[in-house]
Design a protein around this motif. Structure first.
Motif, mmCIF file in Angstrom:
data_model
loop_
_atom_site.group_PDB
_atom_site.id
_atom_site.type_symbol
_atom_site.label_atom_id
_atom_site.label_comp_id
_atom_site.label_asym_id
_atom_site.label_seq_id
_atom_site.Cartn_x
_atom_site.Cartn_y
_atom_site.Cartn_z
ATOM 1 N N ASN A 1 37.866 49.601 44.873
ATOM 2 C CA ASN A 1 37.939 50.496 45.737
ATOM 3 C C ASN A 1 39.364 50.909 46.429
ATOM 4 O O ASN A 1 39.596 51.799 46.861
ATOM 5 C CB ASN A 1 37.053 50.081 47.140
ATOM 6 N N LYS A 2 40.364 49.922 46.497
ATOM 7 C CA LYS A 2 41.698 50.013 46.911
ATOM 8 C C LYS A 2 42.496 50.669 45.600
ATOM 9 O O LYS A 2 43.689 50.553 45.842
ATOM 10 C CB LYS A 2 42.073 48.797 47.467
ATOM 11 N N ARG A 3 41.874 51.053 44.628
ATOM 12 C CA ARG A 3 42.524 51.534 43.382
ATOM 13 C C ARG A 3 43.825 50.561 42.937
ATOM 14 O O ARG A 3 44.733 51.109 42.154
ATOM 15 C CB ARG A 3 43.325 52.720 43.705
ATOM 16 N N VAL A 4 43.161 49.205 42.733
ATOM 17 C CA VAL A 4 44.188 48.375 42.139
ATOM 18 C C VAL A 4 43.731 48.551 40.520
ATOM 19 O O VAL A 4 42.687 48.682 40.360
ATOM 20 C CB VAL A 4 43.951 46.875 42.681
ATOM 21 N N SER A 5 44.639 48.246 39.696
ATOM 22 C CA SER A 5 44.721 48.485 38.333
ATOM 23 C C SER A 5 43.785 47.362 37.860
ATOM 24 O O SER A 5 43.739 46.178 38.268
ATOM 25 C CB SER A 5 46.048 48.502 37.675
ATOM 26 N N THR A 6 43.352 47.502 36.818
ATOM 27 C CA THR A 6 42.374 46.503 36.192
ATOM 28 C C THR A 6 43.295 45.346 35.536
ATOM 29 O O THR A 6 42.555 44.258 35.825
ATOM 30 C CB THR A 6 41.561 47.043 35.110
ATOM 31 N N TYR A 7 44.212 45.511 35.176
ATOM 32 C CA TYR A 7 45.005 44.666 34.702
ATOM 33 C C TYR A 7 45.404 43.699 35.828
ATOM 34 O O TYR A 7 45.259 42.291 35.663
ATOM 35 C CB TYR A 7 46.634 45.319 34.177
#
Length: 122
Positions: free
Chosen positions: A60-66
């Motif tokens: 939801n905070k748009r943190v990368s999946t990596y």
């Protein structure tokens, strides 16, 4: 990983169990829920649930999946499943709750701390 019995409960039993779970979540105080959760969930189950919540928060905070994989020590395939479900709208209520929480909320503070953890150089 927790063991899940291969013996399935009936649909009726499942419905009753989920009804009582909903009552437990809605009809008890925060302190009672915390104590009961700690009593009935194993440490592994507690970590699993905390990681699930953290993945949804981070997506939801748009943190990368990596970065999510690195922070929470989950596999890329697990992260991909969460991304797919998130994009399909599977976590609407959870994201609504997390978005509604103020930045001073202990939940949000703890989850934001996760995001700020620096990567470990290998």
């Amino acid at each position: 990983m927790p063991h899940i019995s291969s013996r399935k409960v009936s649909k009726k039993t499942f419905t009753v169990m989920t009804k009582y779970l909903s009552l437990f979540l809605s009809e008890t105080s925060k302190e009672s829920r915390t104590r009961i959760f700690q009593e009935i969930a194993t440490p592994t189950e507690q970590i699993m649930i905390a990681k699930r919540l953290a993945v949804i928060f981070l997506l939801n905070k748009r943190v990368s999946t990596y970065k999510i994989c690195e922070i929470l020590k989950i596999s890329e395939s697990t992260a991909a499943r969460y991304v797919q479900a998130y994009e399909a709208g599977a976590y609407k209520e959870t994201t609504k709750l997390l978005s509604r929480e103020s930045s001073s909320s202990p939940i949000i503070k703890a989850l934001l701390d996760l995001v700020s953890i620096p990567f470990e150089i290998r």
